[in-house]
Design a protein around this motif. Sequence first.
Motif, mmCIF file in Angstrom:
data_model
loop_
_atom_site.group_PDB
_atom_site.id
_atom_site.type_symbol
_atom_site.label_atom_id
_atom_site.label_comp_id
_atom_site.label_asym_id
_atom_site.label_seq_id
_atom_site.Cartn_x
_atom_site.Cartn_y
_atom_site.Cartn_z
ATOM 1 N N GLU A 151 2.908 2.284 -1.621
ATOM 2 C CA GLU A 151 2.471 1.330 -2.900
ATOM 3 C C GLU A 151 2.768 1.926 -4.115
ATOM 4 O O GLU A 151 2.744 3.203 -4.015
ATOM 5 C CB GLU A 151 1.006 1.065 -2.880
ATOM 6 N N PRO A 152 2.969 1.209 -5.246
ATOM 7 C CA PRO A 152 3.495 2.015 -6.536
ATOM 8 C C PRO A 152 2.419 2.406 -7.292
ATOM 9 O O PRO A 152 1.141 1.806 -6.876
ATOM 10 C CB PRO A 152 4.269 0.763 -7.125
ATOM 11 N N ASP A 164 -0.829 5.017 -0.119
ATOM 12 C CA ASP A 164 -1.459 4.367 1.052
ATOM 13 C C ASP A 164 -0.862 5.168 2.396
ATOM 14 O O ASP A 164 0.277 4.890 2.879
ATOM 15 C CB ASP A 164 -0.366 2.845 1.257
ATOM 16 N N THR A 165 -1.991 5.788 2.759
ATOM 17 C CA THR A 165 -1.764 6.815 3.705
ATOM 18 C C THR A 165 -1.140 6.028 5.341
ATOM 19 O O THR A 165 -0.797 6.960 6.017
ATOM 20 C CB THR A 165 -2.800 7.600 3.926
ATOM 21 N N ASP A 166 -1.520 4.951 5.200
ATOM 22 C CA ASP A 166 -0.893 4.089 6.376
ATOM 23 C C ASP A 166 0.204 4.137 6.724
ATOM 24 O O ASP A 166 0.912 3.933 7.853
ATOM 25 C CB ASP A 166 -1.580 2.573 6.347
ATOM 26 N N ASP A 202 2.795 7.586 9.091
ATOM 27 C CA ASP A 202 3.482 7.572 10.541
ATOM 28 C C ASP A 202 4.839 7.117 10.579
ATOM 29 O O ASP A 202 5.787 7.369 11.160
ATOM 30 C CB ASP A 202 2.581 7.014 11.482
ATOM 31 N N LYS A 203 4.704 5.810 9.863
ATOM 32 C CA LYS A 203 6.511 5.156 9.757
ATOM 33 C C LYS A 203 7.313 6.002 9.549
ATOM 34 O O LYS A 203 8.357 6.071 9.680
ATOM 35 C CB LYS A 203 6.094 3.882 9.256
ATOM 36 N N MET A 204 6.888 6.525 7.910
ATOM 37 C CA MET A 204 8.010 7.300 7.291
ATOM 38 C C MET A 204 8.419 8.805 8.132
ATOM 39 O O MET A 204 9.328 8.886 8.236
ATOM 40 C CB MET A 204 7.079 8.079 5.965
#
Length: 355
Positions: A165-166, A189-191, A194-196
């Motif tokens: 998120e910005p 957005d700590t969610d 994992d993707k990053m």
Amino acid sequence: MSSAWGNKVKISVFGESHGSAIGVVLDGAPAGLKLDMDELMLNMGRRAPGRDKAATQRKEADIPNIISGVLNGTTTGAPICCVIENTNKRSGDYGNLLTKPRPGHADYTGYVRYNGFSDIRGGGHFSGRLTAPIVFAGSICRQALKQNGIEIASHIYSIADIYDEPFEPVEIGHDLINRLNEKSFPLIDTDKEDKMRSVIENARLSGDSVGGIIECCAVGVKPGLGDPMFFGAENVISSVMFGVPAVKGIEFGAGFDMTKMRGSKSNDPFKYENGRVITTTNNNGGILGGITTGMPIIFRAAIKPTPSISQPQSTVDLQSGENATIEIIGRHDPCIASRASVVIESALALALINL
Ligand SMILES: Cc1cc2nc3c(=O)[nH]c(=O)nc-3n(C[C@H](O)[C@H](O)[C@H](O)COP(=O)(O)O)c2cc1C
């Protein structure tokens, strides 16, 4: 070669990645500043290699040895000199770079510019390691700014095509700033973490690297700082930001996206709030005409993919004068962005204290 920067508060960065030490002289810092060494070491640790699993496994203690300008934990007003020992060097990994420049790194341009005399081991003076002194000096400036109500934070806005998120452009809360300031992989957005991380890990496994964008802010900056035309806040911030290796672009506020807006949307309307002039939007990132508006300063810095990748790449052999292939051995970050976040924050502190 000069690696000095600044006007009122100056830094001079010295050393090479595989020399005995790196460091900085910080000139013009205020006297009487009681240093919070825990906070300073937290910042050093966010940048240091070998801590986060997304980063290179070259481990360095990065302990700043302050040899002048600080007495009993308080700045004296004299130039502050800090030396950081290089404890973990494997110069053998760089043997073939002496004649074959790494694509995307500064080996070739450094060789041309300094007539073959530049220290190429570990990137020499061009290494990302030289950002440790920037974090040291920037952290001191940051503490001085904090005493004047100015706080700085950043987060990983993107890694490859995964976006956080910005920042909320008009009001950035202290809780968020404090939370981001403690993280080595700062995200709103700590969610997205994992993707990053899996994008970074996939790049690493294929001997490759990825880039990202760091979004950085400063809150509590007074209106009226900066000069037109060439010493504006954007100029000063950009000038120090491009001192951070791997930074290839910077945009303020809505930046390039402003070109897709109409003036009626991109203009930031003024309003009085509690006797203070504010703007109800902040597309200009807290700067108009090079001068701060008093709204949060917000900018994004583009960090390119790490140049040193282990896949074979085309290069030239400067000794034989022939085309060649290079395979880079050594410990490199598959992504620089996470470690760069605190460097960008520190560079902003240096810019703001000069403004
Ligand atoms: C914190 C940090 C760590 C870096 N680590 C590496 C690295 O491990 N390997 C590498 O090739 N480049 C690394 N770099 C980037 C190079 O130093 C940089 O790309 C190079 O000097 C060329 O400069 P330029 O990209 O600004 O044109 C790092 C940069 C930073 C800010």
